[in-house]
Design a protein around this motif. Structure first.
Motif, short mmCIF file in Angstrom:
data_model
loop_
_atom_site.label_atom_id
_atom_site.label_comp_id
_atom_site.label_asym_id
_atom_site.label_seq_id
_atom_site.Cartn_x
_atom_site.Cartn_y
_atom_site.Cartn_z
N PRO A 223 0.92 -0.97 -0.06
CA PRO A 223 -0.06 -0.41 -0.16
C PRO A 223 1.28 1.00 -0.12
N ARG A 224 0.46 2.51 -0.77
CA ARG A 224 1.10 3.81 -0.74
C ARG A 224 0.14 4.33 0.13
N ASP A 225 -0.50 3.96 0.76
CA ASP A 225 -1.40 4.91 1.76
C ASP A 225 -1.08 4.96 3.18
N PRO A 226 -0.69 5.82 4.25
CA PRO A 226 0.28 5.68 4.54
C PRO A 226 -0.21 4.39 6.31
N GLN A 227 -1.67 4.81 6.17
CA GLN A 227 -1.97 4.41 7.15
C GLN A 227 -2.36 2.59 7.25
N LYS A 228 -2.58 2.09 6.06
CA LYS A 228 -3.01 1.18 5.16
C LYS A 228 -1.26 0.12 4.52
N LEU A 229 -0.46 1.14 4.89
CA LEU A 229 1.05 0.58 4.71
C LEU A 229 1.48 -0.06 5.89
N LEU A 230 1.27 0.32 7.59
CA LEU A 230 1.22 1.19 8.54
C LEU A 230 0.20 -0.37 9.36
N ASP A 231 -0.38 -0.16 9.18
CA ASP A 231 -1.02 -1.81 9.53
C ASP A 231 -0.55 -2.86 8.38
N HIS A 232 0.29 -3.00 7.42
CA HIS A 232 0.69 -4.47 6.85
C HIS A 232 1.75 -4.49 7.77
N ILE A 233 2.09 -3.65 7.81
CA ILE A 233 3.82 -3.30 9.18
C ILE A 233 3.74 -4.37 10.06
N TYR A 234 2.98 -4.13 10.85
CA TYR A 234 2.21 -4.48 11.84
C TYR A 234 1.74 -5.91 12.17
N ASP A 235 1.58 -6.13 10.83
CA ASP A 235 0.66 -7.51 10.56
C ASP A 235 2.17 -8.23 9.73
N PHE A 236 2.55 -7.63 9.27
CA PHE A 236 4.11 -8.43 8.66
C PHE A 236 4.90 -8.79 9.98
N THR A 237 4.94 -7.91 11.27
CA THR A 237 6.43 -7.95 11.78
C THR A 237 5.31 -8.64 13.29
N LYS A 238 4.06 -8.71 13.34
CA LYS A 238 3.46 -9.38 14.38
C LYS A 238 4.17 -10.38 14.75
N GLY A 239 4.01 -10.07 16.66
CA GLY A 239 5.00 -11.20 17.31
C GLY A 239 6.24 -11.08 16.98
N GLN A 240 6.91 -10.16 16.95
CA GLN A 240 8.50 -9.61 16.53
C GLN A 240 8.40 -8.82 17.57
N GLY A 241 10.05 -8.74 17.88
CA GLY A 241 10.32 -7.33 19.21
C GLY A 241 9.86 -7.13 20.50
N LYS A 242 9.99 -6.45 21.33
CA LYS A 242 9.66 -5.89 22.30
C LYS A 242 8.13 -5.27 22.27
N THR A 243 7.89 -4.52 21.81
CA THR A 243 6.41 -4.23 21.35
C THR A 243 6.11 -4.28 19.59
N PRO A 244 4.93 -3.93 19.51
CA PRO A 244 4.70 -3.66 18.04
C PRO A 244 5.63 -2.90 17.25
N ASP A 245 5.06 -1.80 18.08
CA ASP A 245 5.71 0.05 17.52
C ASP A 245 7.05 -0.19 17.33
N LEU A 246 7.34 -0.76 18.41
CA LEU A 246 9.25 -0.75 17.77
C LEU A 246 9.48 -1.49 16.93
N ARG A 247 8.71 -2.57 16.96
CA ARG A 247 9.38 -3.77 15.32
C ARG A 247 8.62 -2.87 14.37
N ALA A 248 7.41 -2.15 14.36
CA ALA A 248 7.42 -1.58 12.63
C ALA A 248 8.07 -0.26 12.61
N PHE A 249 8.26 0.35 13.74
CA PHE A 249 9.65 1.40 12.81
C PHE A 249 10.53 0.40 12.52
N GLY A 250 11.32 -0.84 13.34
CA GLY A 250 12.88 -0.94 12.90
C GLY A 250 12.24 -1.55 11.57
N ALA A 251 10.97 -2.80 10.75
CA ALA A 251 10.86 -2.59 10.04
C ALA A 251 11.40 -2.09 8.63
#
Length: 352
Positions: A223-251
């Motif tokens: 997605p190029r829409d920022p919110q949809k892209l972030l939702d995709h990143i949260y789904d892609f990184t689910k269960g990784q890292g210390k928190t979803p936000d920290l892992r999404a930022f790292g991705a």
């Protein structure tokens, strides 16, 4: 965005506006709707002088109506800058939106047939070794690498992996251990770690090049829409890292660090980062790899470290990433950069 969502985006690190400001702006608003002004009203959840660290806090708002709350927001907005959504701080949103705009205005490097996009990285990381006597040695070391990406992404990529070397301040014992580890990394054949690697489409070690789960050769499904892209990143990184936000930022940082993300997707990644709660501007004059840029970052849940993404504000190109220690620990003081990596891209006529 509805009024309730807007008010939930107000952050607790912004104190109450001065009484004179509230009175002046309230008079303006009430005059517009034909009502007589009354005494200034305190903003719910915003006690005067209160400041907190920049992370999201749930707050109860006792509202007579969504319209009434919106008027209070209008009164304050004339003199206090507020973020427009519950994500990064207002300052971080501004610099990340500017980075997205700069990205779209900056032409991607033109790589002609026969040429390569050269992506140079230099990293400082930590390493350790446990000897036969059970004693553990730890040290910091640097390593460099260069990846040559052909004009045709499905063509042959070349990756030169250099060895790792402890920094000068490492102990003699640590340097000896590092030398032993270097010898073990110099293998031959398919297991080669240090040296020249070649792979069609960049599929080094049999792993295809991807960005957030999509093939690098075709990112159109992201997605190029920022919110949809972030939702995709949260789904892609689910269960990784210390928190979803920290892992999404790292991705997001990992994706930008590749140096081969299309400009429109890079812009969306910056805007997606602006939607992550807790992202702040860490340093407007951060230096890495001899270059200066802006650092935006997010802090670990325990407040001990911060992960920063550094970019050139004039082009929107990522120039590096770092981890900063925020508390004093034995032998290391707060503010120390414990790990970093710099990224530099250029167009060259040949590869090793």
């Amino acid at each position: 965005m509805d009024e309730l969502t807007l008010l939930r985006g107000m952050r607790n690190d912004i104190g109450s506006a001065p009484a004179t400001t509230l009175a002046r702006n309230r008079r303006k608003v009430m005059a517009t709707v034909g009502a007589a002004p009354t005494a200034p009203t305190e903003i719910p959840g915003q006690p005067a002088g209160t400041t907190v660290r920049p992370f999201m806090i749930r707050r109860r708002l006792v509202l007579a109506s969504a319209a009434a709350v919106f008027l209070v927001g209008v009164m304050v907005a004339a003199d206090v800058v507020l973020p427009s959504h519950p994500g990064a701080t207002a300052e971080a949103v501004e610099v990340l939106d500017d980075a997205a705009a700069a990205t779209l205005k900056t032409s991607n490097p033109l790589v002609s047939p026969g040429q390569y996009l050269k992506i140079e990285t230099l990293e400082l990381t930590g390493s350790s070794f446990v000897g036969d006597d059970g004693r553990q040695l730890s040290w910091q070391e640097t390593t460099a690498a260069q990846i040559y990406v052909p004009a045709d992404l499905e063509g042959e990529w070349v990756w030169n992996r250099e060895d790792r070397f402890p920094i000068d301040s490492a102990s003699p014992e640590a340097k000896a251990a590092a030398a032993m580890l270097r010898d073990s990394r110099r293998t031959e054949g398919p297991g080669l770690i240090v040296g020249i690697h070649r792979a069609p489409g960049g599929a080094f070690y049999g792993q295809a090049q991807t960005i957030l789960g999509s093939p690098l050769t075709d990112t159109s499904e992201l997605p190029r829409d920022p919110q949809k892209l972030l939702d995709h990143i949260y789904d892609f990184t689910k269960g990784q890292g210390k928190t979803p936000d920290l892992r999404a930022f790292g991705a997001i940082a990992e994706s930008l660090r590749t140096g081969v993300v299309p400009a429109d997707l890079r812009a969306s990644l910056f805007q997606a980062a602006a939607l992550i709660p807790g992202v702040v501007v860490a340093d407007r004059q951060a230096t890495i790899g001899g270059r200066e840029g802006i650092a935006v970052g997010i802090t670990t849940p325990d407040g001990s470290n911060r992960n920063d993404l550094l970019f050139d504000p004039s082009t929107g190109l990522m120039i590096g990433e770092r981890w900063v220690l925020l508390v004093d620990v034995p032998d290391t003081s707060a503010g120390t950069v414990t790990e970093w990596s710099s990224v530099r891209t250029s167009v060259v006529d040949s590869a090793p």
